[in-house]
Design an enzyme around this catalytic site. Structure first.
Site, mmCIF file in Angstrom:
data_model
loop_
_atom_site.group_PDB
_atom_site.id
_atom_site.type_symbol
_atom_site.label_atom_id
_atom_site.label_comp_id
_atom_site.label_asym_id
_atom_site.label_seq_id
_atom_site.Cartn_x
_atom_site.Cartn_y
_atom_site.Cartn_z
ATOM 1 N N MET A 1 0.902 -1.156 0.157
ATOM 2 C CA MET A 1 0.031 -0.156 0.142
ATOM 3 C C MET A 1 0.748 1.391 -0.011
ATOM 4 O O MET A 1 0.517 2.275 -0.621
ATOM 5 C CB MET A 1 -0.936 0.155 1.264
ATOM 6 C CG MET A 1 -2.074 -0.505 0.989
ATOM 7 S SD MET A 1 -2.926 -0.497 2.689
ATOM 8 C CE MET A 1 -3.227 -2.109 3.187
ATOM 9 N N ASP B 1 11.437 3.569 4.472
ATOM 10 C CA ASP B 1 11.121 2.348 4.637
ATOM 11 C C ASP B 1 12.298 1.622 5.220
ATOM 12 O O ASP B 1 13.521 2.292 5.266
ATOM 13 C CB ASP B 1 10.866 1.325 3.330
ATOM 14 C CG ASP B 1 10.044 0.154 3.670
ATOM 15 O OD1 ASP B 1 8.821 0.058 3.365
ATOM 16 O OD2 ASP B 1 10.548 -0.795 4.333
ATOM 17 N N ASP C 1 13.340 3.264 10.143
ATOM 18 C CA ASP C 1 12.598 2.383 11.176
ATOM 19 C C ASP C 1 11.682 3.139 12.063
ATOM 20 O O ASP C 1 12.059 4.035 12.647
ATOM 21 C CB ASP C 1 13.750 1.814 11.564
ATOM 22 C CG ASP C 1 13.256 0.531 12.821
ATOM 23 O OD1 ASP C 1 11.895 0.685 12.913
ATOM 24 O OD2 ASP C 1 13.703 -0.182 13.041
ATOM 25 N N VAL C 2 10.368 3.143 12.004
ATOM 26 C CA VAL C 2 9.412 3.780 12.269
ATOM 27 C C VAL C 2 9.450 3.515 13.962
ATOM 28 O O VAL C 2 8.952 4.433 14.560
ATOM 29 C CB VAL C 2 8.007 3.293 11.970
ATOM 30 C CG1 VAL C 2 7.768 3.772 10.678
ATOM 31 C CG2 VAL C 2 7.675 2.016 12.198
ATOM 32 N N ASN D 1 2.134 4.802 7.257
ATOM 33 C CA ASN D 1 1.515 3.253 6.693
ATOM 34 C C ASN D 1 2.323 1.967 7.268
ATOM 35 O O ASN D 1 1.768 1.276 7.202
ATOM 36 C CB ASN D 1 1.780 3.716 5.132
ATOM 37 C CG ASN D 1 1.725 2.416 4.562
ATOM 38 O OD1 ASN D 1 0.765 1.800 4.175
ATOM 39 N ND2 ASN D 1 2.765 1.617 3.833
ATOM 40 N N TYR E 1 -1.923 -7.548 16.938
ATOM 41 C CA TYR E 1 -2.410 -6.762 15.916
ATOM 42 C C TYR E 1 -3.489 -6.058 16.025
ATOM 43 O O TYR E 1 -3.624 -4.794 15.656
ATOM 44 C CB TYR E 1 -2.321 -7.750 14.681
ATOM 45 C CG TYR E 1 -2.643 -6.980 13.193
ATOM 46 C CD1 TYR E 1 -1.581 -6.160 12.706
ATOM 47 C CD2 TYR E 1 -4.140 -6.682 12.592
ATOM 48 C CE1 TYR E 1 -1.771 -5.512 11.446
ATOM 49 C CE2 TYR E 1 -4.206 -5.936 11.356
ATOM 50 C CZ TYR E 1 -3.008 -5.422 10.901
ATOM 51 O OH TYR E 1 -3.166 -4.935 9.679
ATOM 52 N N LYS F 1 -3.955 -1.687 16.388
ATOM 53 C CA LYS F 1 -4.623 -0.894 15.285
ATOM 54 C C LYS F 1 -5.641 -0.053 15.880
ATOM 55 O O LYS F 1 -6.093 0.693 15.582
ATOM 56 C CB LYS F 1 -5.057 -2.147 14.038
ATOM 57 C CG LYS F 1 -4.137 -2.631 13.203
ATOM 58 C CD LYS F 1 -3.274 -1.478 12.402
ATOM 59 C CE LYS F 1 -2.291 -1.759 11.507
ATOM 60 N NZ LYS F 1 -1.665 -0.874 10.875
ATOM 61 N N THR G 1 -1.522 -7.295 -0.850
ATOM 62 C CA THR G 1 -0.067 -6.759 -0.554
ATOM 63 C C THR G 1 0.920 -8.009 -0.371
ATOM 64 O O THR G 1 0.477 -9.077 0.204
ATOM 65 C CB THR G 1 0.005 -5.936 0.210
ATOM 66 O OG1 THR G 1 -0.009 -6.346 1.549
ATOM 67 C CG2 THR G 1 -1.095 -4.696 0.035
HETATM 68 P P1 NAP Z 1 3.669 -4.681 3.504
HETATM 69 O O1 NAP Z 1 3.074 -5.286 2.154
HETATM 70 O O2 NAP Z 1 4.208 -5.807 4.432
HETATM 71 O O3 NAP Z 1 4.175 -3.354 3.161
HETATM 72 C C1 NAP Z 1 4.711 -2.596 4.388
HETATM 73 C C2 NAP Z 1 6.073 -2.035 4.192
HETATM 74 O O4 NAP Z 1 6.445 -1.534 5.725
HETATM 75 C C3 NAP Z 1 7.080 -3.033 3.947
HETATM 76 O O5 NAP Z 1 8.012 -2.556 3.159
HETATM 77 C C4 NAP Z 1 7.903 -3.395 5.524
HETATM 78 O O6 NAP Z 1 9.160 -4.064 5.359
HETATM 79 C C5 NAP Z 1 7.717 -1.957 6.134
HETATM 80 N N1 NAP Z 1 7.841 -1.972 7.407
HETATM 81 C C6 NAP Z 1 7.871 -3.111 8.184
HETATM 82 N N2 NAP Z 1 8.444 -2.750 9.745
HETATM 83 C C7 NAP Z 1 8.819 -1.267 9.473
HETATM 84 C C8 NAP Z 1 9.514 -0.549 10.315
HETATM 85 N N3 NAP Z 1 9.854 -0.944 11.469
HETATM 86 N N4 NAP Z 1 9.880 0.532 9.841
HETATM 87 C C9 NAP Z 1 9.531 1.129 8.604
HETATM 88 N N5 NAP Z 1 9.067 0.214 7.750
HETATM 89 C C10 NAP Z 1 8.629 -1.233 8.112
HETATM 90 O O7 NAP Z 1 2.268 -4.313 4.030
HETATM 91 P P2 NAP Z 1 0.907 -3.628 3.534
HETATM 92 O O8 NAP Z 1 -0.291 -4.717 3.485
HETATM 93 O O9 NAP Z 1 1.304 -2.807 2.461
HETATM 94 O O10 NAP Z 1 0.351 -2.882 4.691
HETATM 95 C C11 NAP Z 1 0.472 -1.235 4.636
HETATM 96 C C12 NAP Z 1 -0.309 -1.200 6.032
HETATM 97 O O11 NAP Z 1 -1.696 -1.349 5.888
HETATM 98 C C13 NAP Z 1 -0.168 -1.707 7.471
HETATM 99 O O12 NAP Z 1 0.123 -0.590 8.376
HETATM 100 C C14 NAP Z 1 -0.886 -2.843 7.633
HETATM 101 O O13 NAP Z 1 -1.071 -3.122 8.881
HETATM 102 C C15 NAP Z 1 -1.993 -2.201 7.278
HETATM 103 N N6 NAP Z 1 -3.207 -3.027 6.700
HETATM 104 C C16 NAP Z 1 -2.750 -3.921 5.650
HETATM 105 C C17 NAP Z 1 -3.960 -4.671 5.434
HETATM 106 C C18 NAP Z 1 -4.041 -5.781 4.290
HETATM 107 O O14 NAP Z 1 -4.847 -6.630 4.135
HETATM 108 N N7 NAP Z 1 -2.700 -5.797 3.355
HETATM 109 C C19 NAP Z 1 -5.193 -4.706 5.987
HETATM 110 C C20 NAP Z 1 -5.498 -3.484 6.893
HETATM 111 C C21 NAP Z 1 -4.290 -2.780 6.987
HETATM 112 P P3 NAP Z 1 9.373 -5.658 5.527
HETATM 113 O O15 NAP Z 1 8.594 -6.073 4.247
HETATM 114 O O16 NAP Z 1 10.669 -5.781 5.555
HETATM 115 O O17 NAP Z 1 8.804 -5.835 6.693
#
Ligand code: NAP
Length: 250
Positions: free
Chosen positions: A19, A38, A64-65, A91, A156, A160, A191
């Site tokens: 996302m 990131d 790193d957040v 995000n 989680y 959230k 994703t």
């Molecule tokens: P994603 O595909 O895993 O992408 C998240 C990115 O954040 C990755 O590049 C990840 O790196 C990075 N990240 C992890 N830990 C971090 C840190 N400490 N500091 C900085 N960056 C970091 O996730 P996504 O599905 O796009 O999710 C984005 C957001 O939407 C998240 O907050 C997630 O909880 C939320 N969300 C997702 C969904 C869903 O269905 N996908 C639904 C509801 C909410 P790594 O790959 O190395 O971890």
């Protein structure tokens, strides 16, 4: 580039994949100067290179957040490179699917550190820069699982849910200074987090509970983020915005 965010500067965490990647591209297409951040450096730099090749403006910063120092440096990068900060998209996030008894303290602390503390630190670092600029828009990515329950995912869901209420707290505190703060609550979105981290049976079960009967796309979340980031949302703060195919309505 002209567009709905022309002249604005946006900082996005977790922008290398999923996302965050779609949000960075969408905001840049609409004219924002994007500071994409990131922990994944190669993927983040690749994204920035793609945006710049398409005529947009973007810079990568490693963030790193969970690190307050990294956040300060990221905000400083936005201000020194583009002169100000208008938009923050909190995000970055990680998922854990264990229930109460299977959630170790280590899992709990890690998920809370990235998802909740990371969002808090992002707001804390960005607000002084936004104040100097006369206002701004903060978009915190929560989840449908920050609103409702499911079996498992204890840490989680707690993390959230914390994002949902800290968003409202900040919205009330900073409304008078022109800083808007809203949360976005995606349902299941295709994703890397979901493809690599969620078992197929769980994905199928969530889709079965989603009235639209499919997973969402990262671009569909990016469209909501774009609206909240833009001046079109000038009277919108403290709200929670679902992008969930009807999941919460069922
Ligand atoms: P994603 O595909 O895993 O992408 C998240 C990115 O954040 C990755 O590049 C990840 O790196 C990075 N990240 C992890 N830990 C971090 C840190 N400490 N500091 C900085 N960056 C970091 O996730 P996504 O599905 O796009 O999710 C984005 C957001 O939407 C998240 O907050 C997630 O909880 C939320 N969300 C997702 C969904 C869903 O269905 N996908 C639904 C509801 C909410 P790594 O790959 O190395 O971890």
């Amino acid at each position: 580039m002209s567009g709905r965010l022309s002249g604005k500067v946006a900082l996005i965490s977790g922008a290398a994949l999923g996302m965050g990647f779609a949000e960075a591209q969408r905001l840049a297409i609409e004219g924002a100067c994007v500071v994409a951040s990131d922990i994944l450096v190669d993927e983040g730099e690749q994204l920035v290179s793609e945006i710049c090749k398409s005529g947009g403006k973007a810079t990568f910063v490693k963030l790193d957040v969970t690190s307050e120092t990294d956040w300060q440096e990221a905000v400083e990068t936005a201000v020194s490179t583009y002169g100000k900060l208008d938009i923050l998209v909190n995000n970055a996030g990680i998922v854990a699917l264990e229930g109460v008894e299977d959630t170790t303290l280590e899992i709990w602390n890690k998920v809370m550190a990235v998802n909740s503390t990371g969002t808090f630190l992002g707001m804390k670092a960005a607000i002084p820069a936004m104040r100097k600029n006369g206002g701004g828009s903060i978009i915190n990515i929560s989840s449908v699982w920050g609103i409702t329950g499911t079996a498992g995912a204890t840490a989680y869901q707690a993390s959230k849910g914390a994002i949902r209420t800290m968003t409202k707290s900040a919205a009330v505190q900073y409304a008078a200074e022109g800083i808007r703060v809203n949360s976005v609550h995606p349902g299941i979105i295709t994703t890397p987090m979901v493809v690599e981290g969620v078992p197929d049976e769980m994905r199928e079960s969530v889709v079965a509970q989603t009235p639209m009967g499919r997973e969402g796309l990262p671009e569909e979340v990016a469209n909501m983020v774009l609206f909240l980031a833009s001046d079109e949302a000038s009277y919108v703060t403290g709200g929670e915005y679902l992008v969930d195919g009807g999941y919460i309505a069922l």
